[in-house]
Design a protein around this motif. Structure first.
Motif, short mmCIF file in Angstrom:
data_model
loop_
_atom_site.label_atom_id
_atom_site.label_comp_id
_atom_site.label_asym_id
_atom_site.label_seq_id
_atom_site.Cartn_x
_atom_site.Cartn_y
_atom_site.Cartn_z
N SER A 1 39.57 29.37 13.22
CA SER A 1 40.39 29.40 14.43
C SER A 1 39.80 30.41 15.42
N MET A 2 40.23 30.33 16.67
CA MET A 2 39.73 31.29 17.64
C MET A 2 40.08 32.72 17.24
N GLN A 3 41.29 32.89 16.74
CA GLN A 3 41.71 34.23 16.31
C GLN A 3 40.80 34.76 15.21
N LYS A 4 40.49 33.90 14.26
CA LYS A 4 39.63 34.32 13.15
C LYS A 4 38.23 34.70 13.65
N ARG A 5 37.76 33.97 14.66
CA ARG A 5 36.44 34.29 15.23
C ARG A 5 36.46 35.68 15.86
N MET A 6 37.50 35.92 16.63
CA MET A 6 37.62 37.23 17.30
C MET A 6 37.76 38.34 16.26
N ASP A 7 38.63 38.11 15.28
CA ASP A 7 38.87 39.15 14.27
C ASP A 7 37.61 39.43 13.46
N THR A 8 36.92 38.36 13.11
CA THR A 8 35.69 38.51 12.32
C THR A 8 34.66 39.34 13.09
N ALA A 9 34.47 38.99 14.35
CA ALA A 9 33.49 39.71 15.17
C ALA A 9 33.86 41.19 15.29
N ALA A 10 35.11 41.46 15.55
CA ALA A 10 35.55 42.85 15.74
C ALA A 10 35.40 43.64 14.44
N MET A 11 35.79 43.02 13.36
CA MET A 11 35.74 43.66 12.05
C MET A 11 34.29 44.01 11.65
N LEU A 12 33.40 43.07 11.88
CA LEU A 12 31.99 43.31 11.53
C LEU A 12 31.40 44.40 12.41
N LEU B 1 28.81 18.65 16.57
CA LEU B 1 29.32 17.38 16.04
C LEU B 1 30.84 17.38 15.92
N ARG B 2 31.54 17.74 16.99
CA ARG B 2 33.01 17.74 16.93
C ARG B 2 33.53 16.38 17.39
N PHE B 3 34.28 15.71 16.50
CA PHE B 3 34.88 14.43 16.89
C PHE B 3 36.39 14.50 17.00
N ALA B 4 36.98 15.67 16.79
CA ALA B 4 38.43 15.83 16.98
C ALA B 4 38.69 17.28 17.38
N GLY B 5 39.79 17.51 18.06
CA GLY B 5 40.16 18.88 18.44
C GLY B 5 39.31 19.40 19.59
N GLU B 6 39.50 20.69 19.86
CA GLU B 6 38.86 21.32 21.02
C GLU B 6 37.70 22.22 20.61
N ASP B 7 36.67 22.26 21.44
CA ASP B 7 35.57 23.20 21.21
C ASP B 7 36.08 24.64 21.21
N LEU B 8 35.46 25.46 20.39
CA LEU B 8 35.84 26.88 20.30
C LEU B 8 34.63 27.74 20.63
N PRO B 9 34.87 28.96 21.08
CA PRO B 9 33.73 29.86 21.32
C PRO B 9 33.03 30.18 19.99
N THR B 10 31.76 30.56 20.09
CA THR B 10 31.07 31.02 18.89
C THR B 10 31.48 32.46 18.59
N ILE B 11 31.22 32.91 17.39
CA ILE B 11 31.44 34.33 17.06
C ILE B 11 30.54 35.18 17.94
N ARG B 12 29.36 34.67 18.25
CA ARG B 12 28.43 35.34 19.15
C ARG B 12 29.06 35.67 20.51
N ASN B 13 30.04 34.81 20.93
CA ASN B 13 30.73 35.10 22.18
C ASN B 13 31.51 36.41 22.12
N TYR B 14 31.88 36.81 20.91
CA TYR B 14 32.69 38.01 20.75
C TYR B 14 31.89 39.22 20.29
N SER B 15 30.64 39.01 19.90
CA SER B 15 29.81 40.16 19.51
C SER B 15 28.33 39.87 19.68
N ASP B 16 27.68 40.71 20.46
CA ASP B 16 26.23 40.60 20.69
C ASP B 16 25.42 40.86 19.44
#
Lengths: 399, 399
Positions: B182-193, B209-224
């Motif tokens: 989830s987006m939250q998990k991506r943000m949390d993971t980036a911050a935690m690391l 290859l997403r055929f359902a749901g919405e595109d999400l930011p990469t973890i890279r979006n939250y941490s360089d």
């Protein structure tokens, strides 16, 4: 941030040659620096025809994931060629297709080398091997090359010290020296290594490019423990990154694990293209053309040097391959020569990077002749002669 | 002879999947085992046209040695695409072209991992990463995946133990589980690391290859500090072995040294072909076709499972990618199921190889849906349902 990297990265020096090649890419520079085959001899049309055929007939298959070992018909072709050219009986399953010989070296390092293991290497030795093995943190032992190959007395002494796992050699038209092992040296080397249970890594990247003298057996002919490396880079084209390792099955089993972890398998489309090219063309006829072109360049370079270089300067007269090795009189630095040469728009590789021990080879340099045309060789050697005069080579000797 | 090999080779298990794939190559077997993209969707004609163009217009150049970084216009294309698709500002010099993501993993392992360094990995995790990193002899810490991504409580606890250098994740349509963070998990993971100074290796092999749901930011979006991996294997074709690493410059400098030692550079002809293909074709249009095809297969597989599998069996419903992850009731072994399934000519990968800890995942398995046609999916799931009945899944649960 540097502390986060693995210890093995501490040992790496930025590739000096890489830095040199950046300098020498300006069009006004005549470069004898690189190790490039002559692109005018790439079989572009043959590769284009092969590519068209593979993609139109087998495109879907050629673009899918494939086996780690490599395309079987290509491995069979290589095995058959070993039989015909060298009398070697190789099972295709003893051949692994790699991304050029550089990857072969990386995989061998990975499979064999613990930190601190000893690798015996020719002095001067092939820089790519030094780089690949260095990342596995071995200790290098240098054994000097003589005119007819490795100094076997010193090799024996080094082997007697124990701890060596690998001996890496380019016995035919060596890079950087151009030297070729005599038959006796090949036999002695194989026997010596077997006696000490040390594996020979025989890199035969240039072996097919003989334009003078007689073909010689490989070291592999004298010992099954030899790991033999081959490449299509010098006889077809390097941009396809296609080489192979030939090793017996116990070793191959480990190499396959390392190869799978490294990149699953080599570019499959390129394997198919090369095989199709080999099927539809006479590779020996093509190699004849390369040999004629390189032989003529070697002749011109060596003749120009005989005519224009001070007599105190030594150089090899290779019977094949792509390099001449130059030895300046003691006390003359090839780095000093390099600085003068760059100002005259001519480049080469100073010899020190080819030695794993500091302080060696400071009066040596490597000249590549395969990637220049006749005019460039004439002009480039003339310019180098001018630089040598500026260094007062004759005068210093006379003092 | 085994003692001559490096210690790192002791840790390697023969790839179980490799062995399975050998069994499942018989044509009568419906295989959900491999991780193959559907070859019917490879743009064979586009690749053939690009190949013809490159070789006829730039053949000599495309077949020569090239730079370690990779073909600059290709790296610029990738950087531009990151900007457009993910809002990421990436300098082309922060991109290194590799022989597919598997080589990216090998190079990262080489650059970062000392023996005994800790690598945190998803449980279940991607087998190729486990294999690549294993050769650098790290210690793995497993953190379980939940439905919406990594268990961040456990990730935080593991990070607090220290010693971790890398966290490897496939946050989008994970292999093997199909799970997406989830987006939250991506943000949390980036911050935690970032808080713990641990580098995230974000493998985005399936993200397009997403055929359902919405595109999400990469973890890279939250941490360089994230090292982002990409690949053309799933959106163009895997036989070309072409992927890339996106990392900041301090890291890239080390990766370039490792890449040069590993194989000098990636297949240059293929880099040129892929770039030409991307130039002359609309890759997004092509990806739409893949997504439609894979989405329809996922729907059919999941619907068939809903209809024919015992209710006690759990499975993911991925919004993209190529895999469904199945969880059998506790005490039911997917290896037992595998043995029955092979007799019924249907194959999958039992879950245990995806865990670095023994004893985990014995009731799990991975199904691939991308490389089967509709008929095979219907028939294959029916056969699996028969096997599950033979294992008395319902009855055992009832007892």
């Amino acid at each position: 941030m540097t502390t986060i990297f693995a210890d093995r990265m501490e040992n790496t020096r930025k590739s000096f040659i890489r830095e040199i090649l950046k300098v020498t890419q300006q069009p006004e520079i005549i470069s004898f620096a690189g190790g490039l085959p002559n692109p005018g001899l790439f079989p572009v049309e043959g590769i284009a025809a092969a590519s068209e055929k593979v993609l139109s007939e087998e495109g879907t298959n050629a673009l899918q994931y494939s086996t780690t070992e490599g395309y079987l018909p290509l491995r069979e072709f290589i095995a058959q060629r070993y039989l015909e050219k060298s009398g070697l009986k190789i099972d295709p399953d003893e051949i692994l297709i790699t991304n050029g010989s550089q990857q072969s070296l990386d995989l061998i390092g990975k499979v064999f080398l613990n930190k601190g293991d000893r690798v015996i290497i020719e002095s001067p030795g092939y820089l790519g091997a030094i780089q690949a093995f260095s990342l596995f943190e071995p200790e290098f032992s240098n054994v000097p090359l003589l005119d007819d190959g490795i100094d076997t007395d010193l090799l024996d002494r080094t082997l007697s010290e124990g701890r060596a796992k690998l001996f890496y050699t380019v016995p035919t038209f060596q890079n950087p020296s151009g030297i070729t092992y005599s038959m006796q040296k090949r036999m002695d080397t194989a026997a010596m290594l077997d006696r000490h249970n040390v594996i020979c890594v025989e890199d035969n990247a240039y072996g097919e490019l003989r334009f003078a003298g007689e073909d010689l057996p490989t070291i592999r002919n004298y010992s099954d423990n030899t790991i033999l490396l081959g490449s299509f880079s010098k006889i077809i084209a390097p941009g396809l990154r296609m080489g192979w390792i030939c090793a017996k099955k116990e070793v191959m089993e480990k190499l396959l694990i390392a190869k799978q972890a490294a990149d699953l398998h080599s570019n499959y489309l390129s394997q198919r293209i090369i095989y199709q090219y080999l099927l539809d063309n006479d590779i020996d006829e093509h190699i004849l053309k390369i040999k004629a072109a390189y032989g003529a360049r070697r002749d011109l370079m060596v003749n120009m040097m005989a005519e224009h270089f001070p007599g105190e300067i030594g150089y090899t007269k290779p019977e094949g391959g792509m390099f001449v090795w130059v030895t300046l009189p003691d006390g003359i630095s090839s780095m000093d020569l390099f600085e003068l040469a760059i100002k005259e728009n001519v480049a080469f590789v100073p010899g020190t990077p080819f030695y794993t021990e500091d302080g060696l080879g400071e009066n040596t340099l490597r000249l590549n002749f395969s990637n220049s045309d006749f005019e460039q060789i004439e002009e480039g050697i003339n310019r180098l002669a001018v630089c040598l005069n500026k260094l007062n080579v004759n005068k210093q000797i006379a003092e």
